[in-house]
Scaffold this motif. Sequence first.
Motif, PDB file in Angstrom:
ATOM      1  N   VAL B  51      -3.195  -3.580 -26.322  1.00  0.00           N
ATOM      2  CA  VAL B  51      -3.431  -4.188 -24.792  1.00  0.00           C
ATOM      3  C   VAL B  51      -2.951  -2.928 -24.467  1.00  0.00           C
ATOM      4  N   ARG B  52      -3.400  -1.956 -23.523  1.00  0.00           N
ATOM      5  CA  ARG B  52      -3.493  -0.714 -23.171  1.00  0.00           C
ATOM      6  C   ARG B  52      -0.963  -1.253 -23.254  1.00  0.00           C
ATOM      7  N   LYS B  53      -0.431   0.561 -23.794  1.00  0.00           N
ATOM      8  CA  LYS B  53       0.610   0.810 -24.139  1.00  0.00           C
ATOM      9  C   LYS B  53       1.582   0.730 -22.794  1.00  0.00           C
ATOM     10  N   THR B  54       1.330   2.298 -22.381  1.00  0.00           N
ATOM     11  CA  THR B  54       1.728   3.322 -21.639  1.00  0.00           C
ATOM     12  C   THR B  54       1.654   3.317 -20.605  1.00  0.00           C
ATOM     13  N   ARG B  55       2.175   3.241 -19.300  1.00  0.00           N
ATOM     14  CA  ARG B  55       1.480   3.170 -18.004  1.00  0.00           C
ATOM     15  C   ARG B  55       1.638   4.226 -17.339  1.00  0.00           C
ATOM     16  N   SER B  56       0.984   4.969 -16.450  1.00  0.00           N
ATOM     17  CA  SER B  56       0.807   5.797 -15.632  1.00  0.00           C
ATOM     18  C   SER B  56       2.414   5.710 -14.788  1.00  0.00           C
ATOM     19  N   HIS B  57       2.370   7.459 -14.971  1.00  0.00           N
ATOM     20  CA  HIS B  57       3.808   7.757 -14.916  1.00  0.00           C
ATOM     21  C   HIS B  57       3.861   8.416 -13.235  1.00  0.00           C
ATOM     22  N   THR B  58       4.294   7.088 -12.068  1.00  0.00           N
ATOM     23  CA  THR B  58       4.761   7.631 -10.744  1.00  0.00           C
ATOM     24  C   THR B  58       6.013   7.708 -11.042  1.00  0.00           C
ATOM     25  N   ASP B  59       5.876   8.849  -9.122  1.00  0.00           N
ATOM     26  CA  ASP B  59       8.012   8.856  -8.556  1.00  0.00           C
ATOM     27  C   ASP B  59       7.665   7.019  -7.999  1.00  0.00           C
ATOM     28  N   ASP B  60       8.671   6.400  -8.412  1.00  0.00           N
ATOM     29  CA  ASP B  60       8.864   5.847  -7.076  1.00  0.00           C
ATOM     30  C   ASP B  60       9.792   5.403  -6.622  1.00  0.00           C
ATOM     31  N   PRO B  61       9.725   4.891  -5.290  1.00  0.00           N
ATOM     32  CA  PRO B  61      10.772   5.438  -4.145  1.00  0.00           C
ATOM     33  C   PRO B  61      12.309   4.262  -4.898  1.00  0.00           C
ATOM     34  N   ILE B  62      12.883   4.827  -5.151  1.00  0.00           N
ATOM     35  CA  ILE B  62      14.075   4.028  -5.937  1.00  0.00           C
ATOM     36  C   ILE B  62      15.078   5.262  -5.746  1.00  0.00           C
ATOM     37  N   THR B  63      16.285   4.723  -5.501  1.00  0.00           N
ATOM     38  CA  THR B  63      17.456   4.962  -5.527  1.00  0.00           C
ATOM     39  C   THR B  63      17.928   5.505  -6.976  1.00  0.00           C
ATOM     40  N   PHE B  64      18.914   6.643  -6.849  1.00  0.00           N
ATOM     41  CA  PHE B  64      19.325   6.888  -7.593  1.00  0.00           C
ATOM     42  C   PHE B  64      20.161   5.841  -8.312  1.00  0.00           C
ATOM     43  N   GLU B  65      21.016   5.185  -7.546  1.00  0.00           N
ATOM     44  CA  GLU B  65      22.097   4.815  -8.467  1.00  0.00           C
ATOM     45  C   GLU B  65      20.799   3.223  -9.167  1.00  0.00           C
ATOM     46  N   ASN B  66      19.877   3.067  -8.135  1.00  0.00           N
ATOM     47  CA  ASN B  66      19.201   1.635  -8.655  1.00  0.00           C
ATOM     48  C   ASN B  66      18.261   2.214 -10.351  1.00  0.00           C
ATOM     49  N   ARG B  67      18.142   3.249 -10.369  1.00  0.00           N
ATOM     50  CA  ARG B  67      17.692   3.757 -11.532  1.00  0.00           C
ATOM     51  C   ARG B  67      18.941   3.623 -12.848  1.00  0.00           C
ATOM     52  N   GLU B  68      19.774   4.159 -12.057  1.00  0.00           N
ATOM     53  CA  GLU B  68      20.936   3.997 -13.607  1.00  0.00           C
ATOM     54  C   GLU B  68      21.710   2.376 -13.172  1.00  0.00           C
ATOM     55  N   PHE B  69      21.326   1.635 -12.678  1.00  0.00           N
ATOM     56  CA  PHE B  69      21.252   0.269 -13.223  1.00  0.00           C
ATOM     57  C   PHE B  69      20.906  -0.209 -13.440  1.00  0.00           C
ATOM     58  N   ILE B  70      19.071  -0.066 -13.697  1.00  0.00           N
ATOM     59  CA  ILE B  70      18.140  -0.442 -14.404  1.00  0.00           C
ATOM     60  C   ILE B  70      18.417   0.206 -15.350  1.00  0.00           C
ATOM     61  N   LYS B  71      18.754   1.766 -16.432  1.00  0.00           N
ATOM     62  CA  LYS B  71      19.261   2.147 -17.409  1.00  0.00           C
ATOM     63  C   LYS B  71      20.170   0.828 -18.144  1.00  0.00           C
ATOM     64  N   GLU B  72      21.712   0.894 -17.114  1.00  0.00           N
ATOM     65  CA  GLU B  72      22.164  -0.205 -17.823  1.00  0.00           C
ATOM     66  C   GLU B  72      21.692  -1.188 -18.301  1.00  0.00           C
ATOM     67  N   ILE B  73      20.485  -2.183 -17.568  1.00  0.00           N
ATOM     68  CA  ILE B  73      20.214  -3.008 -17.981  1.00  0.00           C
ATOM     69  C   ILE B  73      19.789  -3.327 -19.984  1.00  0.00           C
ATOM     70  N   VAL B  74      18.404  -1.898 -19.515  1.00  0.00           N
ATOM     71  CA  VAL B  74      18.229  -1.952 -21.010  1.00  0.00           C
ATOM     72  C   VAL B  74      18.516  -1.952 -21.008  1.00  0.00           C
ATOM     73  N   GLN B  75      19.640  -1.190 -21.760  1.00  0.00           N
ATOM     74  CA  GLN B  75      21.044  -0.484 -22.542  1.00  0.00           C
ATOM     75  C   GLN B  75      21.432  -1.792 -22.668  1.00  0.00           C
ATOM     76  N   ASP B  76      22.346  -2.868 -22.260  1.00  0.00           N
ATOM     77  CA  ASP B  76      22.031  -4.039 -22.633  1.00  0.00           C
ATOM     78  C   ASP B  76      21.636  -5.112 -22.907  1.00  0.00           C
ATOM     79  N   LYS B  77      20.719  -4.828 -22.487  1.00  0.00           N
ATOM     80  CA  LYS B  77      19.190  -5.562 -23.607  1.00  0.00           C
ATOM     81  C   LYS B  77      19.160  -5.809 -24.981  1.00  0.00           C
ATOM     82  N   LEU B  78      19.281  -4.021 -25.228  1.00  0.00           N
ATOM     83  CA  LEU B  78      19.519  -3.300 -26.132  1.00  0.00           C
ATOM     84  C   LEU B  78      20.372  -3.690 -27.474  1.00  0.00           C
TER      85      LEU B  78
END
Lengths: 289, 365
Positions: B51-78
Amino acid sequence: MLSIFSKRPCIKCFSETSKILLRCSSQTATSTIERNKDQLKRQIVEYRHVYPEFLPDPKIEYRNLIREKLERADMVARRTQVDIPEFYVGSILAVTSSDRHNPEKPHRFVGICIKREYCGLRASFIVRNMIDHQGIEIMYNMYDPTIHKVEVLRLEKRLDDELLYLRDALPEYSTFDSNMDAEILPEGTPVPINPIKVKLKPRPWLERWERKNLKGIEELDLPERFFKRAKELEKPWEKYDLMKEYMRTIPEEEQIEIFSEVQAELHKLEVQRKKMKRKRVIVKPSKLA
Amino acid sequence: MALALNIVSRTSHSISVLEQQMQKLSLVVFNSKREKHLNPKPRLRNPTWLVRKTRSHTDDPITFENREFIKEIVQDKLVQSNHAIDEIATNNVIWTPNIQRTGVIARKIGVYPLWLKNGSKMQTTLLQILDNHVIKYYTPDNYKPHKEIRPKVYNKKGCILLGAEFGDPSNFTKDYCGLFKESGVLPTKWLARFFVSPEGALPLGATISARHFQVGNYVDVRGKTIDRGFQGVMKRHGFKGMPASHGVTKTHRRGGNIGGGGEKARVWPGTKMPGHMGNTYRVAKGLKVLRLNTKYNVIWVSGQAIPGETNSIVYVYDTKIPTRTPTNPLPLPTLLQQTDEDVPEDIYDESIHIFSDPTIIFNEK
């Protein structure tokens, strides 16, 4: 700062002195770390000339951090078995290696180092000498486990980075006595540079030496057209090419990282070598007598 | 106005009637046996995981804090998926040459020489076995290949899908991330498929280390060759070219004659000519495993002509050359890693000289 703190007389109450002491200790800790770093930096400035093969490949596409780490560990492991001293192109070496065609006696070859190339475990050097009026060159792999000993009989540099032109020079410039004694330099002296100018044989040559911008050869007796062509082909702008310089060299931060990894081991080996050297110096007069 | 509408409706009616008649006709035509190849089934069907692997890059309207939060979750799962405990069903089947084990995804990290105990130098390639995770397993009956070649297959193999090197899930498409749902592994950058015997099947999420392979055995390595672009005949096929002088003009690097005249009067298929070179999958077969590093999961493999550049992905599996099948039984389905086991950092083949060993001295015989 540190000296002021330590010399200060402690007349005030206990709590204050303890505070000062605490500050002192923290400062000493940081300062010792800094001092160690400085020392490492100073050593590494030397290391990049003494152990050039420990630096990664100048071609970026061949680099890989894990491969280089494993390679360096192997190199240090080999160095614990054989003493590979500091030497340069132009130094006179005696290499002893086991010979599969004469298993009883290891083969010793004396000559001048005319080239050093490659990095990592594939590092190699070429030794040249004239034997029975015949130019002989042997290429040794530096980490070849059949090498018993590498002795530096005369530690010196020449004016050029490669001495391949000795192949086209008069034979006396690459003739060295195979029973030559090692010349010991006093400790702490910089490596001497031999300013000798070599006289080349008349053409034909193996390469067009007039185009190489060599410093260690006498003026060539060639027709004008040769120099004209050499002038046309030279690239004087290359020394100003920053990108080329950047791709060719490894940044100092990376060098510090690399050498700090193997520094402890290399330093231990160096100390061992110095001890051995001193022993040899003492033994010599007794032999003569 | 009314008249016009009437005309339109009448014409549309007549068209629909015509269409129906045509459809009947066409049905008759396509159902007939004589014309059954007009619209054949596709020969090649992409596997389900392509299947198509990478998605096209878009500037999502996410705040900086939320972006950090997502990163944290990914790190935890790793961290979690790194500590996933393997539960390999030990069915106590002993390996025999007709049992096929899984391969692994590896990275080619460079070439350097090793020396043999007889003093000769040998070029070796270092392959780093990545953190392979089992993502899917198709049983022999379940797996439907995209191209049925033979009517009946004896000794049918199952199919294992492996993933290696975790990537940032926010960079992958939803479809791609969906592949990993079943196994619970974080989405990986690389996928590879290996055929295995049912005895060699692995549970989902299991990891494979470098000790899957054993020193002294042989492996095949599949990789994508270096892309060299459109190349002439001298570089692509090693032709000799033509002389530089003696009256030769404009044909110094050309191929020369490409076919005979007379009755042939054409170019034979497969004639060596200029064209695109590299960027194709090639297999280097029968390479000996000379050394293993258990700390960094690296294997040293004989030879330096392994397809691909340094730092490219390759696939390693037990050799299929019948004369080089191992004599000792291999760990099946893969080696179980016990935590209390004392494993040496480096494992060497018998023929290899270890660098910390004393200098080689030849003995007279």
